[in-house]
Motif scaffolding. Structure first.
Motif, PDB file in Angstrom:
ATOM      1  N   LYS A  10       0.813  -1.229   0.000  1.00  0.00           N
ATOM      2  CA  LYS A  10       0.000   0.000   0.000  1.00  0.00           C
ATOM      3  C   LYS A  10       0.841   1.272   0.000  1.00  0.00           C
ATOM      4  O   LYS A  10       0.379   2.322  -0.430  1.00  0.00           O
ATOM      5  CB  LYS A  10      -0.928   0.009   1.211  1.00  0.00           C
ATOM      6  N   SER A  11       2.089   1.180   0.468  1.00  0.00           N
ATOM      7  CA  SER A  11       2.933   2.374   0.526  1.00  0.00           C
ATOM      8  C   SER A  11       3.655   2.654  -0.785  1.00  0.00           C
ATOM      9  O   SER A  11       4.380   3.635  -0.891  1.00  0.00           O
ATOM     10  CB  SER A  11       3.940   2.247   1.672  1.00  0.00           C
ATOM     11  N   GLY A  12       3.485   1.784  -1.788  1.00  0.00           N
ATOM     12  CA  GLY A  12       4.096   2.018  -3.082  1.00  0.00           C
ATOM     13  C   GLY A  12       5.421   1.314  -3.297  1.00  0.00           C
ATOM     14  O   GLY A  12       6.131   1.597  -4.263  1.00  0.00           O
ATOM     15  N   VAL A  13       5.760   0.372  -2.419  1.00  0.00           N
ATOM     16  CA  VAL A  13       6.984  -0.407  -2.593  1.00  0.00           C
ATOM     17  C   VAL A  13       6.645  -1.634  -3.435  1.00  0.00           C
ATOM     18  O   VAL A  13       5.851  -2.481  -3.026  1.00  0.00           O
ATOM     19  CB  VAL A  13       7.583  -0.848  -1.239  1.00  0.00           C
ATOM     20  N   ALA A  14       7.240  -1.698  -4.619  1.00  0.00           N
ATOM     21  CA  ALA A  14       7.025  -2.841  -5.506  1.00  0.00           C
ATOM     22  C   ALA A  14       8.193  -3.805  -5.354  1.00  0.00           C
ATOM     23  O   ALA A  14       9.338  -3.388  -5.183  1.00  0.00           O
ATOM     24  CB  ALA A  14       6.918  -2.382  -6.958  1.00  0.00           C
ATOM     25  N   THR A  46       1.777   4.919 -11.397  1.00  0.00           N
ATOM     26  CA  THR A  46       2.030   6.171 -10.677  1.00  0.00           C
ATOM     27  C   THR A  46       2.040   5.992  -9.160  1.00  0.00           C
ATOM     28  O   THR A  46       2.522   6.864  -8.440  1.00  0.00           O
ATOM     29  CB  THR A  46       0.986   7.232 -11.058  1.00  0.00           C
ATOM     30  N   LYS A  47       1.526   4.870  -8.662  1.00  0.00           N
ATOM     31  CA  LYS A  47       1.527   4.600  -7.221  1.00  0.00           C
ATOM     32  C   LYS A  47       2.855   4.026  -6.745  1.00  0.00           C
ATOM     33  O   LYS A  47       3.147   4.021  -5.555  1.00  0.00           O
ATOM     34  CB  LYS A  47       0.395   3.639  -6.864  1.00  0.00           C
ATOM     35  N   CYS A  48       3.670   3.545  -7.681  1.00  0.00           N
ATOM     36  CA  CYS A  48       4.944   2.925  -7.331  1.00  0.00           C
ATOM     37  C   CYS A  48       5.967   3.995  -6.950  1.00  0.00           C
ATOM     38  O   CYS A  48       6.233   4.920  -7.709  1.00  0.00           O
ATOM     39  CB  CYS A  48       5.459   2.086  -8.500  1.00  0.00           C
ATOM     40  N   LYS A  49       6.558   3.842  -5.764  1.00  0.00           N
ATOM     41  CA  LYS A  49       7.550   4.801  -5.265  1.00  0.00           C
ATOM     42  C   LYS A  49       8.979   4.264  -5.335  1.00  0.00           C
ATOM     43  O   LYS A  49       9.932   5.013  -5.451  1.00  0.00           O
ATOM     44  CB  LYS A  49       7.241   5.157  -3.812  1.00  0.00           C
ATOM     45  N   VAL A  50       9.129   2.946  -5.231  1.00  0.00           N
ATOM     46  CA  VAL A  50      10.442   2.306  -5.238  1.00  0.00           C
ATOM     47  C   VAL A  50      10.255   0.840  -5.634  1.00  0.00           C
ATOM     48  O   VAL A  50       9.194   0.269  -5.419  1.00  0.00           O
ATOM     49  CB  VAL A  50      11.144   2.424  -3.855  1.00  0.00           C
ATOM     50  N   VAL A  51      11.307   0.258  -6.220  1.00  0.00           N
ATOM     51  CA  VAL A  51      11.279  -1.144  -6.631  1.00  0.00           C
ATOM     52  C   VAL A  51      12.402  -1.889  -5.914  1.00  0.00           C
ATOM     53  O   VAL A  51      13.538  -1.415  -5.871  1.00  0.00           O
ATOM     54  CB  VAL A  51      11.471  -1.284  -8.158  1.00  0.00           C
ATOM     55  N   VAL A  52      12.063  -3.036  -5.359  1.00  0.00           N
ATOM     56  CA  VAL A  52      13.060  -3.940  -4.809  1.00  0.00           C
ATOM     57  C   VAL A  52      13.174  -5.099  -5.792  1.00  0.00           C
ATOM     58  O   VAL A  52      12.191  -5.794  -6.063  1.00  0.00           O
ATOM     59  CB  VAL A  52      12.660  -4.462  -3.411  1.00  0.00           C
ATOM     60  N   LEU A  53      14.353  -5.289  -6.361  1.00  0.00           N
ATOM     61  CA  LEU A  53      14.606  -6.362  -7.318  1.00  0.00           C
ATOM     62  C   LEU A  53      15.312  -7.483  -6.583  1.00  0.00           C
ATOM     63  O   LEU A  53      16.359  -7.275  -5.966  1.00  0.00           O
ATOM     64  CB  LEU A  53      15.464  -5.859  -8.482  1.00  0.00           C
TER      65      LEU A  53
END
Length: 96
Positions: A10-14, A46-53
């Motif tokens: 929900k916080s935008g962390v993908a 647009t809701k995504c704030k950061v991506v963890v790969l």
């Protein structure tokens, strides 16, 4: 079966998880295709704030598959011809 999974809180962390268990996260055709689609998806969200790969178990990325490396050798192509390495760099949000 998809070899890349995307989830987002929900916080935008993908979280993009590479999980090509057959190739042990070597850059198979399927992994490259699914990873490209995953980065397109998070780039357009647009809701995504950061991506963890991340990878799975002890595998993150294992380089080219034997077939891919032989094909590159035989055609004098370069692995940089495939956009796999710049996906994270060109992502509009930070990638960890």
């Amino acid at each position: 079966m998809k070899v890349v999974d995307i989830s987002q809180d929900k916080s935008g962390v993908a979280c993009i998880t590479m999980q090509d268990r057959i190739s042990k996260n070597a850059f198979s055709t399927e992994l490259i295709k699914d990873l490209t689609e995953a980065f397109i998806s998070v780039s357009e969200d647009t809701k995504c704030k950061v991506v963890v790969l991340t990878g799975y178990d002890t595998y993150f990325a294992s380089g080219g598959t034997q077939d891919t490396l032989l094909e590159l050798h035989e055609t004098n192509a370069s692995f940089s011809d495939i956009n796999i390495y710049s996906l994270a760099l060109n992502c509009p949000v930070p990638v960890i």
